[in-house]
Every structure is written in C-alpha cells, then in structure tokens.
Enzyme design. Sequence first.
Site, PDB file in Angstrom:
ATOM      1  N   HIS A 202      -9.606 -94.099  89.650  1.00 31.22           N
ATOM      2  CA  HIS A 202      -8.074 -94.443  89.735  1.00 31.22           C
ATOM      3  C   HIS A 202      -8.310 -95.892  90.386  1.00 31.22           C
ATOM      4  O   HIS A 202      -7.308 -97.253  90.134  1.00 31.22           O
ATOM      5  CB  HIS A 202      -6.938 -94.489  90.075  1.00 31.22           C
ATOM      6  CG  HIS A 202      -6.856 -92.751  89.258  1.00 31.22           C
ATOM      7  ND1 HIS A 202      -6.908 -93.583  88.066  1.00 31.22           N
ATOM      8  CD2 HIS A 202      -7.268 -91.660  89.710  1.00 31.22           C
ATOM      9  CE1 HIS A 202      -6.467 -91.378  87.955  1.00 31.22           C
ATOM     10  NE2 HIS A 202      -6.510 -90.787  88.695  1.00 31.22           N
TER      11      HIS A 202
ATOM     12  N   ARG B 286     -12.795 -88.286  93.481  1.00 25.42           N
ATOM     13  CA  ARG B 286     -12.700 -88.104  91.498  1.00 25.42           C
ATOM     14  C   ARG B 286     -12.007 -89.195  91.529  1.00 25.42           C
ATOM     15  O   ARG B 286     -12.231 -90.323  90.797  1.00 25.42           O
ATOM     16  CB  ARG B 286     -12.860 -86.337  91.702  1.00 25.42           C
ATOM     17  CG  ARG B 286     -11.906 -86.736  89.431  1.00 25.42           C
ATOM     18  CD  ARG B 286     -11.406 -85.941  89.303  1.00 25.42           C
ATOM     19  NE  ARG B 286     -10.937 -86.228  87.467  1.00 25.42           N
ATOM     20  CZ  ARG B 286      -9.810 -86.803  87.802  1.00 25.42           C
ATOM     21  NH1 ARG B 286      -8.759 -87.972  88.971  1.00 25.42           N
ATOM     22  NH2 ARG B 286      -9.297 -87.427  86.653  1.00 25.42           N
TER      23      ARG B 286
END
Length: 130
Positions: A84, A79
Amino acid sequence: MSENRLPDYLDHMQQAAADACSFVKGLAKEDFLQDKRTQQAVIMSLIIIEEAATKTMDGYAGFAQAHAELPWRNMRGMRNRIAHGYFDINLDVVWDTVQAALPELLKRLPTVRQHADQEECNDRASDKPC
C-alpha cells in the site's frame, strides 16, 4: 473438509526467504541500493513471505499463536507497507530485513514446519500412516 494449506504457506515462506538471501549474497549495501533488479527481486520475495504469513494468521490463527517465535504481525505489517505504500519503500529497511530478519526466520522455520506436519498427521484418521 477443506485442504490444509498450512504446509504450503510455510514452504513458500522458506523458499522466498532463501531466495531473498541468495539475491544479496556477497552484495554490499551500496551495491544493493544501486541495483534496481535485485531490489525488485528481494521486495517480491518479501511480498511472498508476508502474503504466506497473512494467510497463515487468517486461516490458521491457533497455529500462528502457538508459534509466536515467528514474527507474524511484523511480516504482515511489512506486506501492508509494501503493498500500500510502494513508492515509499525504505530500501534501508528492506536491506536490514534481508540481512537480519530473514536469516533468523530461516533458522526457525524448519521446526515450525515440522510442527505443522505433526499437526496434520494428528488430524488424519488413525488408520492412515503419516
């Protein structure tokens, strides 16, 4: 007392993993690598799985530790890489995840979900049936 969201998180993981697998069913890797819509759908499913795993680890750490048969840290790590590092998503890793890791997750989740139900039942007052 706060609401127990653990079953919801596990259900979200189950549904998103099933969705991701269905999106690529019958698809060759080369076709997946050329199909941006399917890539986006699978990536979104992974984000849902990973967000639910993160919520479980943060809010129900004991449960996550007791169910180490699920790769909680790997899911959280995926994730973070997606959220990011969006422009650096490795589609080979996404493909491998949906081909190998998600089917394994789908095999293990029903038992883990059952344990969550049992824990919730045990936490209720004894006068309420489960």
